[in-house]
Motif scaffolding. Structure first.
Motif, PDB file in Angstrom:
ATOM      1  N   ARG A 140      -2.506   1.160  -4.966  1.00 51.48           N
ATOM      2  CA  ARG A 140      -1.887   0.368  -3.900  1.00 51.48           C
ATOM      3  C   ARG A 140      -2.876  -0.677  -3.372  1.00 51.48           C
ATOM      4  NH1 ARG A 140       2.646  -1.513  -1.473  1.00 51.48           N
ATOM      5  NH2 ARG A 140       3.664   0.523  -1.633  1.00 51.48           N
ATOM      6  N   SER A 188       5.467   0.008 -11.003  1.00 47.81           N
ATOM      7  CA  SER A 188       6.550  -0.138 -10.031  1.00 47.81           C
ATOM      8  C   SER A 188       6.207  -1.162  -8.947  1.00 47.81           C
ATOM      9  CB  SER A 188       6.871   1.209  -9.371  1.00 47.81           C
ATOM     10  OG  SER A 188       7.430   2.104 -10.290  1.00 47.81           O
ATOM     11  N   GLN A 248       2.277   4.557 -13.550  1.00 43.27           N
ATOM     12  CA  GLN A 248       3.669   4.439 -13.109  1.00 43.27           C
ATOM     13  C   GLN A 248       3.755   3.709 -11.775  1.00 43.27           C
ATOM     14  OE1 GLN A 248       5.481   8.286 -12.861  1.00 43.27           O
ATOM     15  NE2 GLN A 248       6.161   8.264 -14.983  1.00 43.27           N
ATOM     16  N   HIS A 249       2.916   4.138 -10.844  1.00 46.46           N
ATOM     17  CA  HIS A 249       2.939   3.560  -9.498  1.00 46.46           C
ATOM     18  C   HIS A 249       2.628   2.064  -9.544  1.00 46.46           C
ATOM     19  CE1 HIS A 249       1.396   3.805  -5.066  1.00 46.46           C
ATOM     20  NE2 HIS A 249       2.546   3.188  -5.166  1.00 46.46           N
ATOM     21  N   ASP A 251      -0.657   7.143 -11.750  1.00 53.32           N
ATOM     22  CA  ASP A 251      -1.228   5.882 -11.279  1.00 53.32           C
ATOM     23  C   ASP A 251      -0.646   4.693 -12.033  1.00 53.32           C
ATOM     24  OD1 ASP A 251      -2.864   6.826  -9.254  1.00 53.32           O
ATOM     25  OD2 ASP A 251      -4.538   7.228 -10.599  1.00 53.32           O
TER      26      ASP A 251
END
Length: 243
Positions: free
Chosen positions: A196, A124, A120-121, A118
């Motif tokens: 997200r 990014s 990392q996401h 999570d």
């Protein structure tokens, strides 16, 4: 005397007129003074009259900014302007509005491989957004990542949601106690189904988006923890600093 009163009223109207009046911009920043004594003026510059002063660590609400100066709501509910170099700002933990569609996918390599997915996401997503808007990506910062993890876990374990931690204090106090040195710092919080969704909502909120695409901050730490009160939701923490 009459001229001074007229000048003060005109400056006050000028300040009020700068405050954004719409739903997404209605969220105000929170701030804390860092100078031993900070002058409050009627306009964005040292040529404007001084209407008061603030001691170090005074808590403020930041209503807007202009030319390197913050429009602030003072403890006595009056309005003035202070130089933003002497105020650390962060965002209140309020509900944010829906964001816009996601930007074009751009691959940003992560400097670490052992970070939770999570984090990392989220790292990014933010840096992809920055690259699309013409800004350099944030640097990965191990200390900020650890601070963000501790804050997310603290909120989950102690069942609260806010910038001020009963265990660590304000984000600024927490960073200092963890040995993180910085010029300025800020924090974004969210509680959503996934990172997200948190990112998209932050893009749609003026205060949060300002941190995502800030030209001042250089480093970022990210973390996510499962919410104990809302199954299926995650507590999201982003920390930003200027080296």
């Amino acid at each position: 005397m009459k001229k001074q009163i007229i000048l003060f009223c005109a400056c006050l109207l000028f300040l009020i007129g700068m405050i954004p009046y719409n739903e997404s911009a209605a969220t105000v920043f929170l701030g804390e003074t860092t100078a031993e004594r900070l002058n409050v003026r009627t306009g964005p510059g040292v040529m404007y009259p001084i209407i008061g002063s603030l001691s170090k660590n005074t808590q403020l609400r930041i209503l807007g900014s202009l030319k390197g100066w913050f429009v602030v709501l003072l403890p006595d509910d009056s309005v003035g302007m202070v130089c933003d170099r002497y105020v650390l700002s962060y965002e209140p933990a309020s509900e944010v509005s829906e964001g816009s569609d996601s930007e074009e996918d751009i691959t940003i390599p992560l400097p670490m491989e052992d970070v939770v997915p999570d984090a990392q996401h989220l790292f990014s997503l933010v840096n992809e957004y920055r690259v699309v808007t013409g800004l350099p990506p944030y640097k990965w910062d191990d200390r900020l990542n650890e601070a963000a993890r501790l804050k997310a876990e603290d909120m989950a374990e102690n069942k609260y949601f806010g910038h001020d931690s009963p265990a660590y204090g304000t984000p600024f106090t927490m960073l200092k106690n963890l040995g993180v040195f910085y010029k300025t710092a800020s924090e974004n919080l969210a509680c959503t189904a996934d990172v997200r969704q948190a990112f998209e909502k932050m893009k749609g909120n003026l205060a949060h988006r300002t941190n995502l695409i800030s030209k001042r901050y250089t480093n970022m730490g990210t973390a996510a923890a499962d919410s104990p009160d809302e199954p299926g939701k995650k507590i999201i923490v982003l920390l930003f600093t200027e080296e």
